[in-house]
Structure formats: C-alpha cells, structure tokens
Design an enzyme around this catalytic site. Sequence first.
Site, PDB file in Angstrom:
ATOM      1  CB  SER A  40      -0.878   0.067   1.257  1.00  0.00           C
ATOM      2  OG  SER A  40      -0.266  -0.098   2.352  1.00  0.00           O
ATOM      3  CG  HIS A 246      -1.444   3.693   4.422  1.00  0.00           C
ATOM      4  ND1 HIS A 246      -2.333   3.075   5.347  1.00  0.00           N
ATOM      5  CD2 HIS A 246      -0.873   2.649   4.029  1.00  0.00           C
ATOM      6  CE1 HIS A 246      -2.101   1.440   5.368  1.00  0.00           C
ATOM      7  NE2 HIS A 246      -1.050   1.489   4.360  1.00  0.00           N
TER       8      HIS A 246
END
Length: 264
Positions: A40, A246
């Site tokens: 990711s 993230h």
Amino acid sequence: MSVRSLGAYLATLAMGAAAVLGLAQPASAAGGNYVALGDSYSSGVGAGSYTSESGDCLRSTKAYPQLWANANAPSSFRFVACSGATTSSVASGQLGALSSSTTLVSVTAGGNDVGFADVMQTCVLQSQATCVSRVNTAVSQMQSTLPGRLDSLYTGIRSRSPQAHVVVLGYPRFYKLSGSCIAGLTETERGAINNASDVLNGVLAKRAANAGFTFSSVVDEFTGHELCSGDAWLHSVTLPVTNSYHPKAIGQSGGYLPALRSVA
C-alpha cells in the site's frame, strides 16, 4: 582546430560535465522500462485519487510511481503495487509485470509480513503493555522469518529482470517523540513503534544490499513531518480506516518521490 572539431570538443565537454554534475538527462533515456511493485505504500493508499482499474489494490494517481512516470516519461510503465501485499503475494501476483527488458523496478514490501495493520490496531485499542508486546513480536519476526522471505522475493525479481536497477524503498518513522500530540498513544508506545520501523528498515537495507539492489530510506524525507510534528505527512487514525498510518498525497510527493528520484 577547425570550427567543426571545436564544436565536437565542446559538446563532449558539456556531456562530461552533465554526467559529473548529475544534470538532468532526457526523460526517455532516464526512464527506460519501469515496473512499480509492492504494498500500500507503493500503491498510494492514503493519497486518494484511486484508479478504477485497480479495484481493492487502491492504486493512486498521486502515488510516487505514477508521479515518477509522469515526470520521466519512461518508454513503458507497469504499476502493479497492491494494498495489503506481502512478500509472497508480490512474488506470486506481481512479478509477471517484469521482463528481461525491464530497466527500473521499485518495491516496498515487508510491513504486512510482520502484521503492520494488526500492530497499529492493537496499540490503538489495547493497553500499553499489550501494544509493546505486539510490537516486540513483530520485531522478532523481522529478525527471524522476514529476511528469508525478502531473499526469496528479491531472487524472483532478479531472475525475471536481470538487467534492471532495483530500488527497495523503506518505511517512515511514524511519530515525533515529545511532539505536539496531547492524546492517543503513550510516548512509550510511540517509541516502540519508531524502533520497530528502524529495525524493519535495517533488515530491508541489508537484504537489498545482499541482492545487489539499492535501498533508499524515506526517514530523512519524513523527518519533521511525522505524526505529532504539527505538519504530518501521514494519516493518524482516520476514516476510511484503510488510510490510517499511510502517507498523505504530500507524503508521496514530498517523501517517497524524492527518495526514488535520488537513486533512480
């Protein structure tokens, strides 16, 4: 010396100076055939602007591989990184994008092998002692089982793209200690998570070097932009939950893209 000879001589000098000084070369020459592998952090989760074709892989137009391709116009570009990928799923599901003509490969992998999402969930929802214990378990996995998995992945990459320059990118430290956060995890928990990130990056760097690959850290780029810094390039706990921990779009363009560009 004739005018023609003088012109050729000056052109040679200019080309040599460009090489020495690292001046920009034509994008097509620099780019070649680029393949972006990974999890990711490479697909761009957290950056938004996901492409419809990528589905649950959540590949973003604001992710560093796409940004690098946009700037360098490689002759071919395969973006196959996928949210949730492990070393084994990269090996089984992404290496088909490589070929003997591939000249540049970027990859992030390893965080999911040691339960990155579970570590962060445990630390957010449970006690400090449970958090630190879970982090320590992940660190143990980094030191015991992860090196062999990375070796296997890197061997697969090299066998399919023997001429490629392979760049392994690391992961940022998540927290600025003694920072601006007044709630959330304790300093002990934040310190343990940062230490785990350092251990993971150390393992990645060593295995990459052993494979003849280039490791590029993003720690320097994210320094001053960690959680609790007041100018975070990372999401904290957020909705949708998949964005949590993230990089934001600025983390991709200001953190990961320069880390790739500096070695590619």
